[in-house]
Structures are given as structure tokens and as C-alpha cells.
Design a protein around this motif. Sequence first.
Motif, short mmCIF file in Angstrom:
data_model
loop_
_atom_site.label_atom_id
_atom_site.label_comp_id
_atom_site.label_asym_id
_atom_site.label_seq_id
_atom_site.Cartn_x
_atom_site.Cartn_y
_atom_site.Cartn_z
N VAL A 60 -3.74 53.86 30.15
CA VAL A 60 -3.18 54.90 29.69
C VAL A 60 -1.64 54.24 29.18
O VAL A 60 -0.72 53.91 30.12
CB VAL A 60 -2.88 55.89 30.50
CG1 VAL A 60 -2.07 57.07 29.72
CG2 VAL A 60 -4.41 56.70 30.79
N PRO A 61 -1.34 54.56 28.12
CA PRO A 61 -0.10 53.99 27.57
C PRO A 61 1.18 54.71 28.27
O PRO A 61 1.05 56.05 28.48
CB PRO A 61 0.24 54.26 26.23
CG PRO A 61 -1.02 55.06 25.75
CD PRO A 61 -1.95 54.89 26.85
N ASP A 62 2.17 54.27 28.82
CA ASP A 62 3.32 54.89 29.56
C ASP A 62 4.30 55.57 28.56
O ASP A 62 3.82 55.61 27.37
CB ASP A 62 3.98 53.65 30.19
CG ASP A 62 4.81 52.77 29.46
OD1 ASP A 62 4.34 52.61 28.35
OD2 ASP A 62 5.49 51.94 29.95
N MET A 63 5.09 56.33 28.99
CA MET A 63 6.00 57.33 27.99
C MET A 63 6.52 56.54 27.23
O MET A 63 7.05 56.75 25.88
CB MET A 63 6.74 58.17 28.97
CG MET A 63 7.47 59.38 28.03
SD MET A 63 6.40 60.32 27.20
CE MET A 63 6.12 61.28 28.29
N GLN A 64 7.15 55.29 27.52
CA GLN A 64 7.97 54.63 26.58
C GLN A 64 7.32 54.17 25.31
O GLN A 64 7.84 53.86 24.33
CB GLN A 64 8.83 53.32 27.32
CG GLN A 64 9.75 52.43 26.45
CD GLN A 64 10.27 51.46 27.36
OE1 GLN A 64 9.74 51.15 28.77
NE2 GLN A 64 11.31 50.64 26.66
N ARG A 65 5.96 53.51 25.73
CA ARG A 65 5.18 53.21 24.64
C ARG A 65 4.87 54.25 23.62
O ARG A 65 4.70 54.05 22.52
CB ARG A 65 3.86 52.48 25.33
CG ARG A 65 3.59 51.14 24.83
CD ARG A 65 2.53 50.42 25.21
NE ARG A 65 2.93 49.33 26.08
CZ ARG A 65 2.04 48.38 26.64
NH1 ARG A 65 0.75 48.65 26.31
NH2 ARG A 65 2.45 47.72 27.36
N ARG A 66 4.25 55.42 24.31
CA ARG A 66 4.13 56.56 23.41
C ARG A 66 5.22 57.07 22.57
O ARG A 66 5.20 57.29 21.39
CB ARG A 66 3.76 57.74 24.43
CG ARG A 66 2.19 57.17 24.79
CD ARG A 66 1.79 58.25 26.04
NE ARG A 66 1.91 59.59 25.53
CZ ARG A 66 1.84 60.64 26.36
NH1 ARG A 66 1.59 60.65 27.58
NH2 ARG A 66 1.76 61.90 26.14
N GLN A 67 6.44 56.83 22.90
CA GLN A 67 7.66 57.10 22.13
C GLN A 67 7.90 56.37 21.11
O GLN A 67 8.19 56.55 20.13
CB GLN A 67 8.71 57.48 22.89
CG GLN A 67 8.83 58.69 23.82
CD GLN A 67 10.16 58.74 25.05
OE1 GLN A 67 10.76 57.75 25.21
NE2 GLN A 67 10.46 60.03 25.34
N MET A 69 5.43 54.53 19.56
CA MET A 69 4.24 54.53 18.68
C MET A 69 4.67 55.71 17.99
O MET A 69 4.56 55.74 16.54
CB MET A 69 2.99 54.75 19.28
CG MET A 69 2.54 53.47 19.93
SD MET A 69 0.88 53.68 20.67
CE MET A 69 1.09 54.61 21.89
N ASN A 70 5.33 57.04 18.34
CA ASN A 70 5.59 58.25 17.66
C ASN A 70 6.67 57.85 16.65
O ASN A 70 6.65 58.23 15.64
CB ASN A 70 6.20 59.24 18.68
CG ASN A 70 4.75 59.79 19.36
OD1 ASN A 70 3.71 59.81 18.98
ND2 ASN A 70 5.01 60.51 20.34
#
Length: 137
Positions: A60-67, A69-70
Motif C-alpha cells: 500500500v503506498p504511503d501518504m507521501q507517495r499518494r500525495q 501521485m495526486n
Amino acid sequence: MAPQGSMKSSRRRQLHSLVLLVACLLAASFIVTAFVTPQGAAPRSSAVGMLAGGEYTGFVPDMQRRQLMNFVVVASAAVPVSVLLGGYLYYFYPVVDGGSGGATPCGDVNGNPVLLDDWVKAHKDNDRELVQGLKGD
């Protein structure tokens, strides 16, 4: 009889057309075969089949990676959207001339300003005497 020079020119054009036709057919044959899958069967591997199943792998990608990507998605979509929206809004933006600011007074034949009070006193209702307008017309 036709002159000898025109026959050579005609033959040369025919030869040029024939060479061009052959080149186009050759290019078309390459284009047609460019997108065809190879005829040989590809070897099957069980590892590829197991990974392509789409089951949960535990990552599961962590929050930093998700941000990140967004941000990449929004930034890449913002460029064409802003260009299109800017072009659309620029269509409605009024053209502004020079920036002289203020109104241009109307004048008579000699260019003297015509005041409204004086003009109303000197003319009857619905009198349509011409005065000099904008830019001398």
C-alpha cells in the motif's frame, strides 16, 4: 510530328510516376505488417500468470507517495486545462485601445466642443442636426 524534347519529357514524367507508385506500395506494405503480431506462440510462464491475477500483494503506498501521485496528476492536467480555458476566456476579454482614458467631446464643423445645454436651447425637440463625432467622422 511532336518534337523530340517533349517525348523525352513525357517519358521522364511517366518513369517518375512509376517509381513514385512503387515506393508508395512498398511503404504501404511495411505499414500493414508493422502492427501484426508475430505468428510464433509465446512461451507461457506460470510466474507471469500468478502475478497478473490482481490479488492483494500487501503493498500500500504511503501518504507521501499518494500525495506525490495526486500532485503529478493535477499538475499534468492543469496545463492543458488552463490553456484551453485561457483561450476561451480571452475571447470575451474586451479590446482596449491605447489607454487615453476618458470620453471624447463632440464638436461642430470647426472642431469647437458642443455643450449639451447650449445645443438643447438652440434646437427644437427631435432635431437631428449632425455634429462631428469620434475621430472626426
